[in-house]
Scaffold this motif. Structure first.
Motif, PDB file in Angstrom:
ATOM      1  N   ASP A   1      39.512  58.107 -14.209  1.00 23.29           N
ATOM      2  CA  ASP A   1      40.811  57.436 -14.229  1.00 23.29           C
ATOM      3  C   ASP A   1      40.862  56.549 -15.479  1.00 23.29           C
ATOM      4  O   ASP A   1      39.912  55.828 -15.779  1.00 23.29           O
ATOM      5  N   LEU A   2      41.978  56.620 -16.203  1.00 24.61           N
ATOM      6  CA  LEU A   2      42.128  55.843 -17.440  1.00 24.61           C
ATOM      7  C   LEU A   2      42.636  54.445 -17.101  1.00 24.61           C
ATOM      8  O   LEU A   2      43.790  54.266 -16.658  1.00 24.61           O
TER       9      LEU A   2
ATOM     10  N   GLN B   1      28.469  58.848 -19.938  1.00 28.69           N
ATOM     11  CA  GLN B   1      28.570  57.957 -21.093  1.00 28.69           C
ATOM     12  C   GLN B   1      29.384  58.609 -22.213  1.00 28.69           C
ATOM     13  O   GLN B   1      30.196  57.945 -22.870  1.00 28.69           O
ATOM     14  N   ARG B   2      29.215  59.928 -22.392  1.00 28.76           N
ATOM     15  CA  ARG B   2      29.989  60.615 -23.436  1.00 28.76           C
ATOM     16  C   ARG B   2      31.476  60.626 -23.081  1.00 28.76           C
ATOM     17  O   ARG B   2      32.336  60.476 -23.962  1.00 28.76           O
TER      18      ARG B   2
ATOM     19  N   VAL C   1      37.109  58.261 -24.303  1.00 29.11           N
ATOM     20  CA  VAL C   1      38.282  57.406 -24.077  1.00 29.11           C
ATOM     21  C   VAL C   1      38.301  56.264 -25.079  1.00 29.11           C
ATOM     22  O   VAL C   1      39.346  55.934 -25.671  1.00 29.11           O
ATOM     23  N   ARG C   2      37.162  55.622 -25.287  1.00 31.46           N
ATOM     24  CA  ARG C   2      37.101  54.500 -26.229  1.00 31.46           C
ATOM     25  C   ARG C   2      37.462  54.953 -27.638  1.00 31.46           C
ATOM     26  O   ARG C   2      38.221  54.275 -28.356  1.00 31.46           O
TER      27      ARG C   2
ATOM     28  N   ARG D   1      40.431  52.115 -21.213  1.00 34.53           N
ATOM     29  CA  ARG D   1      39.039  52.482 -20.955  1.00 34.53           C
ATOM     30  C   ARG D   1      39.005  53.481 -19.795  1.00 34.53           C
ATOM     31  O   ARG D   1      40.053  53.932 -19.332  1.00 34.53           O
ATOM     32  N   ALA D   2      37.799  53.785 -19.271  1.00 33.50           N
ATOM     33  CA  ALA D   2      37.680  54.789 -18.224  1.00 33.50           C
ATOM     34  C   ALA D   2      36.775  54.309 -17.106  1.00 33.50           C
ATOM     35  O   ALA D   2      35.740  53.674 -17.352  1.00 33.50           O
ATOM     36  N   SER D   3      37.186  54.625 -15.857  1.00 35.12           N
ATOM     37  CA  SER D   3      36.345  54.434 -14.676  1.00 35.12           C
ATOM     38  C   SER D   3      36.040  55.819 -14.109  1.00 35.12           C
ATOM     39  O   SER D   3      36.960  56.631 -13.920  1.00 35.12           O
TER      40      SER D   3
END
Length: 384
Positions: A258-259, A321-322, A327-328, A340-342
């Protein structure tokens, strides 16, 4: 008076301003039905021509047989005329009165036989529908002049031989036409069949291509081009079946992404920028996993990544992590600064024993990450 240049160029300028473009000519492209109809009409015409030619061939054969019967009658009459000639010579050469009388009787009988032959020949010749030279009634008498009989037989022989040769030549010509027509009709039917089959194959390929497009559209997201939910769950079931056959050596995992902060892009920068962000991050997601793995857009700003096979959780750590980096990097590239991403991770068959629950468990785990500060990932511990 010659028109001015400005007057001549006015229609051209009007065409440019009005955007007028000449209409291209319409090209007629016959379809299978048109080709079949034209071929059918040509086939009917060819068959009608064949029927007429065959009928004429039979007529020519009957004419040849009739000519043969007349020529046989002429030969029999010529044989009878030869007998008359022989009997006449014998009567002229006989010295005794008794012998002369006997030869005269034979001569008379020969004349009677000749008259009978000529009568049979006249019945054939005079009944002919063609414009053949007729045999007069006077030539049928036993007392007719023999020189006239010789001339009559010669004329009849020449005419009927020529007639038979003409009919034979005409029959051969028509047989050649029939053979040529059959070849043309065969080529026409074969060509029409090949053309129809080719057009049918082309239409089939076009329909297959359209069907593939529709199927692709039904299984993929229109904006990002990624697989949608339907495609994801189909691949999930297929992969789970392969894992179930060898659970000791194979495992699969689902990443629910999720973004965080994406809604602010649409609110502050507009939906166009939001769409560009989704397309860019989708491309990065696809590039960061293996070809055999699946990246799907689950809806809105949520994505699901299916890892079809892995060995240890360390591999999943590296993938997570990739994905966060994707997203970053997209956020930095587009100058947004707050997306960011969860990520929630669930694997099968351990700890999730029912693959139908993989996506739901990964979703629950993702919300745990959000509650714990976002911008990270966590592994599911729930077993089902």
């Amino acid at each position: 008076m010659a028109p001015k240049a400005s007057e001549i160029s006015t229609p051209i300028r009007e065409q440019r301003h009005t955007g007028y473009k000449p209409v291209p000519p319409v090209r007629f492209r016959p379809g299978p039905a048109t080709i079949a109809f034209v071929s059918f009409v040509c086939l009917l015409i060819g068959l009608l021509f064949l029927a007429l030619q065959i009928r004429t061939i039979f007529s020519d054969q009957l004419k040849q047989e009739y000519s043969g019967l007349v020529l046989e009658g002429i030969e029999r009459a010529e044989s009878a005329r030869t007998v008359v000639r022989v009997r006449q010579q014998q009567a002229d050469n006989s010295n005794a009165e008794s012998g002369r009388a006997e030869q005269s009787a034979d001569y008379r009988q020969a004349r009677i036989n000749l008259a009978a032959r000529l009568a049979s020949l006249a019945a054939l010749v005079n009944a002919s529908p063609s414009a053949a030279p007729r045999i007069p009634q006077s030539a049928l008498s036993p007392d007719a002049n023999l020189d006239d009989t010789d001339t009559l037989l010669a004329v009849q022989s020449v005419y009927w031989r020529a007639q038979r040769n003409h009919d034979s030549t005409d029959a051969r010509t028509r047989i050649t036409r029939v053979a040529s027509t059959l070849i043309v009709l065969s080529a026409l039917v074969f060509g029409a069949l090949i053309t129809a089959l080719g057009m049918y194959a082309k239409r089939t390929r076009q329909l297959a291509g359209e069907s593939h497009k529709f199927e692709y559209a039904a299984l993929h997201d229109a904006m990002t081009g990624l697989p949608n939910r339907r495609k994801l769950f189909a691949t999930l079931a297929e992969t789970a079946a392969a894992v179930s056959r060898n659970p000791a050596r194979r495992k699969m995992a689902v990443f629910y992404i999720d973004l965080d902060g994406f809604k602010q892009i649409n609110d502050s920068l507009g939906h166009r920028v939001g769409d560009e962000f989704l397309i860019a991050v989708s491309r990065r997601f696809r590039q960061t996993v293996r070809v055999v793995d699946v990246v799907a857009r689950f809806g809105g700003d949520e994505f699901v990544v299916l890892i079809r096979e892995f060995s240890t959780n360390a591999e999943l750590d590296a993938i997570a992590q990739r994905l966060i980096d994707c997203v970053r990097q997209t956020d930095e590239q587009m100058g947004v600064g707050f997306v960011r991403a969860s990520i929630g991770i669930a694997s099968f068959p351990d700890p999730v024993r029912d693959y139908h629950q993989l996506v739901a468990v990964a979703d629950e785990t993702m919300y745990q990450v959000k509650r714990n500060g976002k911008n990270g990932y966590a592994f599911a511990t729930r077993t089902t």
